[in-house]
Design a protein around this motif. Structure first.
Motif, mmCIF file in Angstrom:
data_model
loop_
_atom_site.group_PDB
_atom_site.id
_atom_site.type_symbol
_atom_site.label_atom_id
_atom_site.label_comp_id
_atom_site.label_asym_id
_atom_site.label_seq_id
_atom_site.Cartn_x
_atom_site.Cartn_y
_atom_site.Cartn_z
ATOM 1 N N UNK A 103 -71.361 -20.566 2.287
ATOM 2 C CA UNK A 103 -71.891 -21.841 2.322
ATOM 3 C C UNK A 103 -72.618 -22.217 0.827
ATOM 4 N N UNK A 119 -59.468 -36.581 -12.735
ATOM 5 C CA UNK A 119 -60.188 -35.570 -11.763
ATOM 6 C C UNK A 119 -61.284 -34.955 -12.182
ATOM 7 N N UNK A 169 -66.106 -45.148 -13.624
ATOM 8 C CA UNK A 169 -65.028 -44.752 -12.835
ATOM 9 C C UNK A 169 -65.721 -44.436 -11.359
ATOM 10 N N UNK A 170 -66.741 -43.861 -11.168
ATOM 11 C CA UNK A 170 -67.222 -43.170 -9.887
ATOM 12 C C UNK A 170 -67.959 -44.664 -9.470
ATOM 13 N N UNK A 199 -78.397 -31.092 2.925
ATOM 14 C CA UNK A 199 -77.239 -30.283 3.297
ATOM 15 C C UNK A 199 -77.534 -28.950 2.864
ATOM 16 N N UNK A 200 -78.565 -28.562 2.939
ATOM 17 C CA UNK A 200 -78.791 -27.270 2.528
ATOM 18 C C UNK A 200 -78.609 -26.212 3.826
ATOM 19 N N UNK A 228 -63.535 -36.550 -14.255
ATOM 20 C CA UNK A 228 -64.725 -37.290 -14.172
ATOM 21 C C UNK A 228 -65.164 -37.352 -12.676
ATOM 22 N N UNK A 229 -64.170 -37.642 -11.865
ATOM 23 C CA UNK A 229 -64.532 -37.827 -10.681
ATOM 24 C C UNK A 229 -65.297 -36.621 -9.971
ATOM 25 N N UNK A 230 -64.637 -35.501 -10.498
ATOM 26 C CA UNK A 230 -65.060 -34.172 -9.632
ATOM 27 C C UNK A 230 -66.129 -33.118 -10.246
ATOM 28 N N UNK A 231 -66.948 -33.722 -10.821
ATOM 29 C CA UNK A 231 -68.129 -33.400 -11.537
ATOM 30 C C UNK A 231 -69.061 -32.933 -10.304
ATOM 31 N N UNK A 232 -69.183 -31.614 -10.283
ATOM 32 C CA UNK A 232 -69.883 -31.030 -9.370
ATOM 33 C C UNK A 232 -71.078 -31.701 -8.876
ATOM 34 N N UNK A 233 -71.535 -32.005 -7.605
ATOM 35 C CA UNK A 233 -72.394 -32.874 -7.363
ATOM 36 C C UNK A 233 -73.680 -31.906 -7.010
ATOM 37 N N UNK A 234 -74.910 -32.399 -7.080
ATOM 38 C CA UNK A 234 -76.012 -31.498 -6.647
ATOM 39 C C UNK A 234 -76.088 -31.602 -5.209
ATOM 40 N N UNK A 235 -76.199 -30.620 -4.514
ATOM 41 C CA UNK A 235 -76.263 -30.754 -2.881
ATOM 42 C C UNK A 235 -77.424 -31.347 -2.457
ATOM 43 N N UNK A 236 -77.432 -32.291 -1.764
ATOM 44 C CA UNK A 236 -78.645 -33.142 -1.265
ATOM 45 C C UNK A 236 -79.432 -32.108 -0.315
ATOM 46 N N UNK A 240 -56.189 -37.532 -8.078
ATOM 47 C CA UNK A 240 -57.014 -36.366 -8.109
ATOM 48 C C UNK A 240 -56.539 -34.888 -7.689
ATOM 49 N N UNK A 262 -69.151 -30.622 -1.175
ATOM 50 C CA UNK A 262 -69.808 -32.172 -1.010
ATOM 51 C C UNK A 262 -69.059 -32.951 -2.078
ATOM 52 N N UNK A 263 -68.672 -32.601 -3.385
ATOM 53 C CA UNK A 263 -68.320 -33.497 -4.321
ATOM 54 C C UNK A 263 -67.060 -34.004 -4.051
ATOM 55 N N UNK A 310 -67.236 -41.852 -16.972
ATOM 56 C CA UNK A 310 -67.417 -41.116 -15.824
ATOM 57 C C UNK A 310 -68.301 -41.983 -14.840
ATOM 58 N N UNK A 321 -67.843 -36.395 -0.988
ATOM 59 C CA UNK A 321 -68.713 -37.659 -1.236
ATOM 60 C C UNK A 321 -67.685 -38.872 -1.964
#
Lengths: 495, 182
Positions: B22, A8, B118-119, A21-22, A10-18, B138, B30-31, B115, B34
């Protein structure tokens, strides 16, 4: 399996919002969708409320229509106006008799100083008429069933006796020859003992009393009264005997309709049911994927009236129970192609060459929803005991309970079955009779509303719930005990 | 951290509150999205649907039952799955012959992947495998819960996970091979 935090994280590292999508980019879209949702919800709410309201309105309409029809029939066909019609029910006759008797006595007592009392003299071998006793109103008549009332009217003596405190009349009547009286036990005798009453007074007063009762029935009594001798004359035994005999000859013959004990009915209608699959993976999956749908059935019923309020019915019922098996079937195919190659230059020859470095899998997926409609045909024999409630001479309702024995006639369709029992791997299989018990036992409860069209015909709407006690399925893997709700409309012939 | 004030503001459909909600939750949402959906336009649609649902049903949020983040993540997962199902992108194969698999051992191997690896693997995993893999490993849903969410049987869910792990194993091997050759 529990959440795997290593994966989790590894997968759920918070991504930056494009940027697309602001909030600024999304605000308008979200607001539009939110408005749509609120609009839809309102409409959905209205729809579901509408469905509930429709059901309530329908029920209300049924109740109103039923009440209105009942009221209309009661208003149009009051019990009093139907005393001579053959279609009148026996309950109504009983009520009428009871009412008339009480009216007769009331009216008679209002118009004359004479007290009237009613006696019902049982048909004994040695009928003493009981004229020397002060009678009391026989309350049994109020509780009498049509059958017993009928017997009483035909076989017993309904005697209206005028009595007062003076013992003259009673003494005189007691002096009658018992044989003469008992030989004509169906006569009504009216006498008056007041010394100062004139013949005319006596006649007038007693005619009022007599006319309040059933004219046909008391015709003989009227004749008797009209020929009553003047009070000053001695009433002799011969005169009374003659008049009694005359009255016996002129006694009208009242035929009361017989109570039909049997009825034969044909019913058909719709059923809703559920399989109630339980136990093991297969049971759970069946419960999830196979659902009973709108089905139909028909039955022939014979009913025997044990009593005015109780009846026993049995018959033959055929039901075609439909179910829907709805699932998704997906097939994929993975084709491996060696298409990623890497270019090299040979250090020795200097010539380029290529090597396969990676296989690529091409995944093709076919997706479809599969629906199977299954059919279970049953033939059953229900045995039901019913308790009837009479609202009027036209309407009555009944509740009943009983048992039902059924046979599974036919099976068609496909359902879930074990492909591998040990590993509980399920698959879609054809329905096979061998996997089902042929004999079924169910307990049932029903409620019916009956409308009596005439003496011979009636319409019935019945709602019945059956719950299988036995297992429809004969394997140990899971249980199927269907619940069936049937709504039938039927026509009955009474004989 | 979403404050009660923001929640109340969202309930009252106040713009500032919605914006704050938001901006604070969107990266997390978003995480999640995606992982299930890779096309950016589709991701945008699901984000829009998720937040519309959040603002629409925020009165159902009960702080005693869990954190706002968990509640919003459930909505995001549901919306992602609904989207896949609606667009018929979600599919599950009912296996005919399932080869036995030591899932624990395989998962240990997967855990060793870094990481990025895996992704990358999950990104190219068939969508049916991926959905069950993510929901089980997950999100922590049981197979019965997954069966309910995806409208499949628990057995199908188990076999999808098993196949997803096999698929990953195969790709890890290929990856390692590539590294060796490379």
């Amino acid at each position: 399996m529990a959440k795997n935090l290593h994966i989790k994280n590894k997968i759920r590292e918070e991504a930056k919002l494009p940027p697309s999508m602001s909030w600024d980019a999304m605000e308008g879209k979200i607001a539009t969708r939110l408005n749509e949702l609120e609009g839809t919800a309102q409409a959905k709410g209205n729809t579901s409320n509408f469905a509930k309201r429709s059901l309530l309105v329908l029920l209300l309409l049924l109740v109103v229509a039923g009440s209105a029809t009942l009221y209309y029939f009661i208003q149009k066909n009051p019990i009093e106006n139907h005393s001579d019609t053959p279609s009148q029910s026996h309950q109504a006759i009983a009520q009428k008799q009871e009412k008339e008797h009480s009216l007769t006595l009331e009216k008679a007592e209002k118009n004359t100083p004479i007290k009237f009392e009613e006696k019902i003299i049982p048909p004994q071998k040695d009928n003493n008429v009981l004229l020397d006793k002060r009678g009391t109103i026989n309350k049994q008549i109020k509780k009498a069933s049509p059958k017993s009332l009928n017997n009483k009217l035909n076989k017993n003596t309904n005697t209206f006796v005028a009595v007062d405190d003076s013992k003259t009349t009673l003494d005189y009547l007691s002096a009658f020859d018992e044989k003469t009286i008992s030989s004509s036990p169906t006569q009504q005798v009216f006498v008056e003992s007041q010394g100062n009453a004139t013949e005319q007074n006596l006649i007038d007063k007693n005619i009022v009393a007599v006319e309040s009762a059933d004219k046909r029935k008391l015709l003989s009594t009227q004749n008797l009264l009209l020929n009553f001798p003047p009070i000053e004359n001695t009433i002799d035994e011969t005169w009374i005997t003659d008049k009694l005999n005359e009255a016996a000859i002129s006694k009208p013959n009242i035929d009361l309709p017989t109570v039909p004990k049997w009825s034969l009915g044909l019913y058909s209608g719709a059923t809703l049911w559920q399989l109630n699959a339980k136990g093991s993976t297969l049971g759970d999956e069946k419960a999830q994927f196979e659902k009973g749908i709108f089905s139909y059935g028909a039955s022939a019923k014979i009913d025997y009236k044990l009593h005015s309020k109780w009846s026993l019915s049995t018959g033959l019922e055929w039901q075609s129970l439909q179910s829907k098996l709805d699932y998704y079937n997906e097939k994929d195919s993975i084709v491996t192609r060696n298409i990623l190659t890497q270019q090299f230059v040979s250090p020795i020859t200097g010539n380029p060459y290529s090597e396969v470095r990676q296989d690529v899998e091409l995944v093709g997926i076919a997706w479809k929803e599969v629906i199977h409609y299954n059919n279970y045909q049953m033939l059953s024999i229900p045995v039901v005991i019913n308790r009837h409630f009479h609202f009027s001479n036209k309407w009555n309702a009944s509740i009943g309970t009983g048992l039902q024995y059924g046979r599974l006639l036919k099976l068609e369709g496909r359902s879930l079955g074990y492909k591998n029992v040990a590993e509980e791997i399920t698959d879609i299989v054809d329905l096979q009779k061998d996997n089902f018990s042929k004999n079924q036992v169910a307990v049932l409860a029903q409620i019916s509303l009956n409308y009596q069209i005439n003496q011979y015909w009636s319409l019935t709407f019945s709602n019945r719930i059956n719950q299988n006690l036995s297992n429809l399925n004969n394997t140990d893997t899971h249980t199927l005990r269907p619940s069936i709700m049937s709504n039938y409309l039927g026509l009955n012939y009474h004989f | 951290m979403i404050t009660n004030k923001v929640i109340k503001g969202c309930l009252a459909k106040e713009r500032w509150a919605m914006q704050q909600c938001y901006e604070q939750c969107a990266p997390y949402v978003f995480t999640i999205i995606k992982n299930y959906i890779y096309n950016e336009t589709d991701q945008q649609d699901v984000m829009q649907e998720t937040f519309a649902q959040v603002f629409y049903s925020i009165q159902n949020y009960d702080s005693n039952k869990g954190k706002f983040k968990s509640w919003i993540s459930q909505i995001a997962i549901n919306q992602a799955i609904n989207f896949l199902r609606k667009n018929k992108k979600l599919s599950f194969l009912v296996p005919l012959n399932e080869e036995a698999l030591d899932i624990k051992e395989e998962i240990t191997k997967i855990e060793r992947l870094d990481k990025i690896q895996l992704n990358q693997c999950i990104e190219i995993m068939p969508i049916g495998y991926r959905t069950v893999f993510l929901l089980n490993l997950v999100e922590g849903y049981t197979h019965d819960e997954i069966a309910q969410i995806l409208k499949i049987t628990a057995q199908t869910s188990r076999s999808q996970l098993s196949r997803a792990i096999k698929w990953l194993r195969k790709h890890i091997q290929q990856h390692q091979k590539t590294l060796t050759y490379g």
